[in-house]
Design a protein around this motif. Structure first.
Motif, PDB file in Angstrom:
ATOM      1  N   LEU A  31       0.849  -1.185   0.000  1.00 14.21           N
ATOM      2  CA  LEU A  31       0.000   0.000   0.000  1.00 14.21           C
ATOM      3  C   LEU A  31       0.887   1.238   0.000  1.00 14.21           C
ATOM      4  O   LEU A  31       1.748   1.390   0.871  1.00 14.21           O
ATOM      5  N   MET A  32       0.655   2.099  -0.951  1.00 12.83           N
ATOM      6  CA  MET A  32       1.419   3.335  -1.073  1.00 12.83           C
ATOM      7  C   MET A  32       0.623   4.444  -0.385  1.00 12.83           C
ATOM      8  O   MET A  32      -0.461   4.794  -0.830  1.00 12.83           O
ATOM      9  N   ILE A  33       1.161   4.957   0.699  1.00 12.68           N
ATOM     10  CA  ILE A  33       0.514   5.996   1.491  1.00 12.68           C
ATOM     11  C   ILE A  33       1.427   7.224   1.479  1.00 12.68           C
ATOM     12  O   ILE A  33       2.586   7.123   1.897  1.00 12.68           O
ATOM     13  N   PRO A  34       0.941   8.396   1.037  1.00 11.70           N
ATOM     14  CA  PRO A  34       1.777   9.609   1.062  1.00 11.70           C
ATOM     15  C   PRO A  34       1.895  10.153   2.490  1.00 11.70           C
ATOM     16  O   PRO A  34       1.445  11.260   2.806  1.00 11.70           O
ATOM     17  N   ALA A  35       2.513   9.382   3.351  1.00 16.82           N
ATOM     18  CA  ALA A  35       2.502   9.649   4.789  1.00 16.82           C
ATOM     19  C   ALA A  35       3.189  10.958   5.172  1.00 16.82           C
ATOM     20  O   ALA A  35       2.702  11.674   6.054  1.00 16.82           O
ATOM     21  N   SER A  36       4.299  11.287   4.542  1.00 13.37           N
ATOM     22  CA  SER A  36       4.988  12.533   4.891  1.00 13.37           C
ATOM     23  C   SER A  36       4.127  13.732   4.542  1.00 13.37           C
ATOM     24  O   SER A  36       4.015  14.680   5.333  1.00 13.37           O
ATOM     25  N   GLU A  37       3.510  13.700   3.383  1.00 12.52           N
ATOM     26  CA  GLU A  37       2.629  14.795   2.977  1.00 12.52           C
ATOM     27  C   GLU A  37       1.431  14.902   3.927  1.00 12.52           C
ATOM     28  O   GLU A  37       1.037  16.008   4.319  1.00 12.52           O
ATOM     29  N   MET A  38       0.857  13.776   4.286  1.00  8.51           N
ATOM     30  CA  MET A  38      -0.290  13.783   5.194  1.00  8.51           C
ATOM     31  C   MET A  38       0.114  14.301   6.572  1.00  8.51           C
ATOM     32  O   MET A  38      -0.653  15.013   7.229  1.00  8.51           O
ATOM     33  N   ALA A  39       1.326  13.955   7.006  1.00 10.22           N
ATOM     34  CA  ALA A  39       1.812  14.425   8.305  1.00 10.22           C
ATOM     35  C   ALA A  39       1.981  15.942   8.306  1.00 10.22           C
ATOM     36  O   ALA A  39       1.614  16.612   9.279  1.00 10.22           O
ATOM     37  N   ASN A  52       4.924   8.870  11.543  1.00 11.76           N
ATOM     38  CA  ASN A  52       4.698   7.569  12.176  1.00 11.76           C
ATOM     39  C   ASN A  52       3.242   7.383  12.596  1.00 11.76           C
ATOM     40  O   ASN A  52       2.697   6.290  12.513  1.00 11.76           O
ATOM     41  N   MET A  53       2.600   8.465  13.028  1.00  7.84           N
ATOM     42  CA  MET A  53       1.200   8.376  13.446  1.00  7.84           C
ATOM     43  C   MET A  53       0.282   8.158  12.242  1.00  7.84           C
ATOM     44  O   MET A  53      -0.710   7.431  12.338  1.00  7.84           O
ATOM     45  N   VAL A  54       0.628   8.771  11.109  1.00  7.38           N
ATOM     46  CA  VAL A  54      -0.139   8.539   9.880  1.00  7.38           C
ATOM     47  C   VAL A  54      -0.084   7.058   9.528  1.00  7.38           C
ATOM     48  O   VAL A  54      -1.117   6.418   9.293  1.00  7.38           O
ATOM     49  N   MET A  55       1.119   6.511   9.522  1.00 12.68           N
ATOM     50  CA  MET A  55       1.266   5.097   9.157  1.00 12.68           C
ATOM     51  C   MET A  55       0.628   4.174  10.182  1.00 12.68           C
ATOM     52  O   MET A  55       0.025   3.167   9.821  1.00 12.68           O
ATOM     53  N   LEU A  56       0.717   4.519  11.456  1.00 18.42           N
ATOM     54  CA  LEU A  56       0.090   3.686  12.481  1.00 18.42           C
ATOM     55  C   LEU A  56      -1.416   3.635  12.267  1.00 18.42           C
ATOM     56  O   LEU A  56      -2.029   2.572  12.347  1.00 18.42           O
ATOM     57  N   GLY A  57      -2.017   4.771  11.957  1.00 17.73           N
ATOM     58  CA  GLY A  57      -3.451   4.795  11.673  1.00 17.73           C
ATOM     59  C   GLY A  57      -3.804   3.928  10.480  1.00 17.73           C
ATOM     60  O   GLY A  57      -4.770   3.155  10.516  1.00 17.73           O
ATOM     61  N   ALA A  58      -3.008   4.018   9.417  1.00 21.00           N
ATOM     62  CA  ALA A  58      -3.255   3.213   8.216  1.00 21.00           C
ATOM     63  C   ALA A  58      -3.139   1.721   8.520  1.00 21.00           C
ATOM     64  O   ALA A  58      -3.966   0.918   8.078  1.00 21.00           O
ATOM     65  N   VAL A  59      -2.122   1.358   9.292  1.00 23.92           N
ATOM     66  CA  VAL A  59      -1.916  -0.058   9.654  1.00 23.92           C
ATOM     67  C   VAL A  59      -3.122  -0.598  10.417  1.00 23.92           C
ATOM     68  O   VAL A  59      -3.652  -1.673  10.101  1.00 23.92           O
ATOM     69  N   LEU A  60      -3.585   0.141  11.411  1.00 23.75           N
ATOM     70  CA  LEU A  60      -4.704  -0.349  12.216  1.00 23.75           C
ATOM     71  C   LEU A  60      -5.993  -0.439  11.412  1.00 23.75           C
ATOM     72  O   LEU A  60      -6.756  -1.392  11.564  1.00 23.75           O
ATOM     73  N   ALA A  61      -6.235   0.553  10.558  1.00 20.34           N
ATOM     74  CA  ALA A  61      -7.461   0.528   9.755  1.00 20.34           C
ATOM     75  C   ALA A  61      -7.467  -0.641   8.782  1.00 20.34           C
ATOM     76  O   ALA A  61      -8.482  -1.305   8.610  1.00 20.34           O
ATOM     77  N   LYS A  62      -6.337  -0.895   8.158  1.00 15.04           N
ATOM     78  CA  LYS A  62      -6.268  -1.942   7.125  1.00 15.04           C
ATOM     79  C   LYS A  62      -6.212  -3.350   7.724  1.00 15.04           C
ATOM     80  O   LYS A  62      -6.797  -4.277   7.180  1.00 15.04           O
ATOM     81  N   THR A  63      -5.512  -3.492   8.853  1.00 17.13           N
ATOM     82  CA  THR A  63      -5.277  -4.843   9.379  1.00 17.13           C
ATOM     83  C   THR A  63      -6.174  -5.230  10.544  1.00 17.13           C
ATOM     84  O   THR A  63      -6.344  -6.412  10.821  1.00 17.13           O
ATOM     85  N   GLY A  64      -6.676  -4.242  11.281  1.00 14.69           N
ATOM     86  CA  GLY A  64      -7.454  -4.553  12.473  1.00 14.69           C
ATOM     87  C   GLY A  64      -6.614  -5.159  13.584  1.00 14.69           C
ATOM     88  O   GLY A  64      -7.146  -5.814  14.482  1.00 14.69           O
ATOM     89  N   ALA A  69      -7.114   6.904   5.517  1.00 17.12           N
ATOM     90  CA  ALA A  69      -6.417   6.430   4.316  1.00 17.12           C
ATOM     91  C   ALA A  69      -6.370   4.906   4.281  1.00 17.12           C
ATOM     92  O   ALA A  69      -6.567   4.287   3.230  1.00 17.12           O
ATOM     93  N   GLY A  70      -6.140   4.289   5.425  1.00 19.67           N
ATOM     94  CA  GLY A  70      -6.077   2.823   5.494  1.00 19.67           C
ATOM     95  C   GLY A  70      -7.422   2.165   5.229  1.00 19.67           C
ATOM     96  O   GLY A  70      -7.484   1.102   4.640  1.00 19.67           O
ATOM     97  N   LYS A  71      -8.499   2.821   5.661  1.00 21.97           N
ATOM     98  CA  LYS A  71      -9.842   2.282   5.395  1.00 21.97           C
ATOM     99  C   LYS A  71     -10.152   2.332   3.906  1.00 21.97           C
ATOM    100  O   LYS A  71     -10.852   1.459   3.387  1.00 21.97           O
ATOM    101  N   GLY A  72      -9.609   3.335   3.217  1.00 24.80           N
ATOM    102  CA  GLY A  72      -9.884   3.506   1.802  1.00 24.80           C
ATOM    103  C   GLY A  72      -9.101   2.571   0.896  1.00 24.80           C
ATOM    104  O   GLY A  72      -9.395   2.429  -0.267  1.00 24.80           O
ATOM    105  N   GLU A  73      -8.078   1.934   1.459  1.00 22.43           N
ATOM    106  CA  GLU A  73      -7.236   1.049   0.635  1.00 22.43           C
ATOM    107  C   GLU A  73      -7.800  -0.350   0.568  1.00 22.43           C
ATOM    108  O   GLU A  73      -8.399  -0.864   1.433  1.00 22.43           O
TER     109      GLU A  73
END
Length: 181
Positions: A111-119, A129-141, A177-181
């Protein structure tokens, strides 16, 4: 359930903090967890990786060796190590703000997440790191949203309340972002 995670980035990007928050959240959810870290000798800028295993039964070995179910590459310098460390069927969360020419994933999801831009939009590139942590939890549960939100409140709310709002904003952006992927 046994999930192996590899959170990697350049020193200062917060991969270790991300891992510690997952560890604290796992303990809140009464799961077993172990964490190991590796990092370069540089104080800032050297590559850093935090490996975590989360399970609902005792964990026999703390090693994550090219078999991560969940991997995060926050920086370009650590990307190839993360790419080759994902287990078949796993997921690699790649910071597309910094990794502009990703390899083609075969046998796992990338999954390509523009994390730096979102941060930056959330208030500071330091919350990547918080952007990516949110994406990880949303996508993986892996853990519940509420659990990590509570851990963030406990961790940052007392010591650095000014950072809590920004980090929650970054976490929420990543989660969406993670929910949308």
């Amino acid at each position: 359930m046994l999930v192996k995670c590899m959170f990697s980035g350049s020193g200062g990007q917060g991969s270790a903090l991300m891992a510690k928050l997952v560890c604290q959240g796992a303990m809140k959810e009464n799961l077993k967890v172990v964490m190991t870290q590796t990092y370069g000798i540089e104080q800032r800028g050297g590559d850093s990786t935090a490996n975590i295993i989360v399970a609902d039964e005792p964990i026999g070995s703390p090693l994550v060796e090219n078999d991560a179910n969940i991997a995060v590459a926050l920086s370009k310098s650590i990307y190839h190590q993360c790419f080759h460390g994902v287990a078949p069927g796993g997921i690699l969360f790649t910071n597309s703000s910094l990794v502009e020419e990703p390899e083609t994933a075969e046998g796992f999801t990338q999954l390509m997440i523009p994390a730096s831009e979102m941060a930056v939009q959330a208030g500071s590139v330091r919350s990547v790191n918080m952007v990516m942590l949110g994406a990880v939890l949303a996508k993986t549960g892996l853990l519940k949203y509420e659990t990590i939100a509570a851990v963030l409140e406990e961790t940052m709310g007392k010591k650095k309340p000014e950072l809590l709002e920004m980090n929650l904003k970054a976490f929420n952006a990543g989660f969406e972002a993670g929910k949308g992927e």
